[in-house]
Scaffold this motif. Sequence first.
Motif, mmCIF file in Angstrom:
data_model
loop_
_atom_site.group_PDB
_atom_site.id
_atom_site.type_symbol
_atom_site.label_atom_id
_atom_site.label_comp_id
_atom_site.label_asym_id
_atom_site.label_seq_id
_atom_site.Cartn_x
_atom_site.Cartn_y
_atom_site.Cartn_z
ATOM 1 N N SER A 1 0.858 -1.179 0.000
ATOM 2 C CA SER A 1 0.000 0.000 0.000
ATOM 3 C C SER A 1 0.898 1.235 0.000
ATOM 4 C CB SER A 1 -0.887 0.009 1.245
ATOM 5 O OG SER A 1 -0.100 0.150 2.407
ATOM 6 N N GLN A 2 0.304 2.384 -0.276
ATOM 7 C CA GLN A 2 1.092 3.621 -0.245
ATOM 8 C C GLN A 2 1.728 3.821 1.120
ATOM 9 O OE1 GLN A 2 -1.072 7.068 -1.529
ATOM 10 N NE2 GLN A 2 -0.057 6.915 -3.509
ATOM 11 N N ARG A 3 1.001 3.413 2.126
ATOM 12 C CA ARG A 3 1.502 3.577 3.490
ATOM 13 C C ARG A 3 2.787 2.757 3.695
ATOM 14 N NH1 ARG A 3 0.001 6.104 7.485
ATOM 15 N NH2 ARG A 3 1.162 5.616 9.340
ATOM 16 N N LEU A 4 2.771 1.515 3.219
ATOM 17 C CA LEU A 4 3.963 0.681 3.350
ATOM 18 C C LEU A 4 5.104 1.210 2.494
ATOM 19 C CD1 LEU A 4 2.071 -1.159 4.964
ATOM 20 C CD2 LEU A 4 3.029 -3.103 3.761
ATOM 21 N N CYS A 5 4.760 1.737 1.320
ATOM 22 C CA CYS A 5 5.793 2.341 0.466
ATOM 23 C C CYS A 5 6.461 3.499 1.186
ATOM 24 C CB CYS A 5 5.186 2.831 -0.849
ATOM 25 S SG CYS A 5 4.832 1.513 -2.020
ATOM 26 N N LYS B 1 4.699 3.984 -8.910
ATOM 27 C CA LYS B 1 3.674 4.867 -8.361
ATOM 28 C C LYS B 1 2.650 5.186 -9.442
ATOM 29 C CE LYS B 1 6.241 6.934 -4.619
ATOM 30 N NZ LYS B 1 6.953 8.084 -4.099
ATOM 31 N N SER B 2 1.985 4.180 -9.900
ATOM 32 C CA SER B 2 1.046 4.353 -11.000
ATOM 33 C C SER B 2 -0.261 4.969 -10.531
ATOM 34 C CB SER B 2 0.786 3.006 -11.675
ATOM 35 O OG SER B 2 0.323 2.086 -10.704
ATOM 36 N N THR B 3 -0.473 4.965 -9.238
ATOM 37 C CA THR B 3 -1.741 5.490 -8.741
ATOM 38 C C THR B 3 -1.526 6.123 -7.383
ATOM 39 O OG1 THR B 3 -3.955 4.915 -7.998
ATOM 40 C CG2 THR B 3 -2.281 3.227 -7.770
ATOM 41 N N GLU B 4 -2.360 7.045 -7.041
ATOM 42 C CA GLU B 4 -2.293 7.661 -5.719
ATOM 43 C C GLU B 4 -3.347 7.069 -4.789
ATOM 44 O OE1 GLU B 4 0.024 9.865 -4.584
ATOM 45 O OE2 GLU B 4 0.933 9.304 -6.478
ATOM 46 N N ARG B 5 -4.089 6.128 -5.289
ATOM 47 C CA ARG B 5 -5.155 5.565 -4.457
ATOM 48 C C ARG B 5 -4.601 4.602 -3.431
ATOM 49 N NH1 ARG B 5 -9.844 3.214 -8.002
ATOM 50 N NH2 ARG B 5 -10.502 2.558 -5.937
ATOM 51 N N GLU B 6 -5.045 4.778 -2.211
ATOM 52 C CA GLU B 6 -4.550 3.965 -1.104
ATOM 53 C C GLU B 6 -4.930 2.499 -1.275
ATOM 54 O OE1 GLU B 6 -2.764 5.111 1.627
ATOM 55 O OE2 GLU B 6 -2.611 3.048 2.319
ATOM 56 N N ASP B 7 -6.074 2.253 -1.933
ATOM 57 C CA ASP B 7 -6.562 0.882 -1.985
ATOM 58 C C ASP B 7 -5.949 0.086 -3.142
ATOM 59 O OD1 ASP B 7 -7.884 2.564 -3.723
ATOM 60 O OD2 ASP B 7 -9.718 1.380 -3.716
ATOM 61 N N LEU B 8 -5.181 0.743 -3.981
ATOM 62 C CA LEU B 8 -4.497 0.009 -5.031
ATOM 63 C C LEU B 8 -3.038 -0.174 -4.641
ATOM 64 C CD1 LEU B 8 -6.031 1.589 -8.233
ATOM 65 C CD2 LEU B 8 -6.584 -0.582 -7.159
ATOM 66 N N PHE B 9 -2.466 -1.240 -5.118
ATOM 67 C CA PHE B 9 -1.159 -1.605 -4.601
ATOM 68 C C PHE B 9 -0.046 -1.405 -5.617
ATOM 69 C CE2 PHE B 9 -2.957 -2.885 -0.827
ATOM 70 C CZ PHE B 9 -4.018 -3.734 -1.037
ATOM 71 N N HIS B 10 1.119 -1.246 -5.121
ATOM 72 C CA HIS B 10 2.294 -1.045 -5.959
ATOM 73 C C HIS B 10 3.107 -2.338 -6.030
ATOM 74 C CE1 HIS B 10 1.318 3.120 -5.646
ATOM 75 N NE2 HIS B 10 1.450 3.095 -4.346
ATOM 76 N N GLU B 11 3.774 -2.474 -7.121
ATOM 77 C CA GLU B 11 4.694 -3.599 -7.283
ATOM 78 C C GLU B 11 6.098 -3.075 -7.044
ATOM 79 O OE1 GLU B 11 5.233 -7.697 -8.216
ATOM 80 O OE2 GLU B 11 3.364 -6.595 -8.305
ATOM 81 N N THR B 12 6.810 -3.747 -6.234
ATOM 82 C CA THR B 12 8.138 -3.271 -5.873
ATOM 83 C C THR B 12 9.132 -4.407 -6.035
ATOM 84 O OG1 THR B 12 7.194 -1.783 -4.259
ATOM 85 C CG2 THR B 12 9.515 -2.281 -4.002
ATOM 86 N N GLU B 13 10.269 -4.096 -6.585
ATOM 87 C CA GLU B 13 11.276 -5.151 -6.735
ATOM 88 C C GLU B 13 12.592 -4.716 -6.122
ATOM 89 O OE1 GLU B 13 13.292 -8.064 -10.058
ATOM 90 O OE2 GLU B 13 11.859 -6.571 -10.676
ATOM 91 N N ILE B 14 13.158 -5.600 -5.362
ATOM 92 C CA ILE B 14 14.504 -5.366 -4.842
ATOM 93 C C ILE B 14 15.443 -6.212 -5.670
ATOM 94 C CG2 ILE B 14 16.060 -5.711 -2.890
ATOM 95 C CD1 ILE B 14 13.772 -5.186 -1.037
#
Lengths: 125, 146
Positions: free
Chosen positions: A88-92, A110-123
């Motif tokens: 979530s944005q919060r976790l990001c 950061k494709s969206t600013e909506r809290e309920d949509l999730f981001h894909e993150t890669e390390i």
Amino acid sequence: MLTRDHVSFDLENGEGILTARLSGEIDHHTARIFREEIDRALLRETPRALTLDFSGVGFMDSSGIGLIVGRLEMAREIGATLTLSGLSQRLCRLLELSGVDRLCGIVISKSTEREDLFHETEIRT
Amino acid sequence: MRRKSEPKNHMSCELRAVSVNESVCRAIIGVFLAPENPTATELADIKCAVSEAVTNAIVHGYGAGNEGIVYLGAEIYPDRTVRITVRDKGKGIEDIALARRPLYTTDTSGERSGMGFSVMESFTDRLRVLSRPGAGTRITMYKRLS
């Protein structure tokens, strides 16, 4: 969320990709439970890629950052990559605050600013 | 931060310094603030900051295997400023400036991020740390609700 019953795991091992779906709350108390379960699966399956799915996580504090960094080190030891999904944005925000993104070459979409949509993150390990 | 007005509500409680009480403290603060209708973000920020402070008291103040009490207090002022206090009677902090530095941790297991104080600072408006080695630590956090 006061008991470990609220913490559940779903580990899949197909194509050498191990996915751990985390749910519930990640704090110092529960992080130990997540850590033990994930590490046990990592050492058993020795996948080429580990994905931690955070879409079921309702709360996380800096103990979650420690959990991620610890798993990054574990993944490196067995030669696996680490991907974080369902953030979530919060976790990001927590990841950015901790500098984990800069330290590990994390990619946050950061494709969206909506809290309920999730981001894909890669390390990249 | 010296406040001229009296709080319109306050609470205090003490809990055994065991890790399961980290989520208990988050729940308590959430219930206490509910009548003020904080935004979801404000509430999440405060819960996260409280979680960090309580975890520090349990992990660093007392340490594994040591008995102790964590004191949690909160006040709400008429201007919607919330003051939260987390206190322990543990071993205290030798060097507060060092402890507050991002990524600094005394933990050697590699599982603590050293971001506790940074999270508290980021998610509240003001953070005050009082500590005396051998006597304990008091964290005071302020956040004004919209």
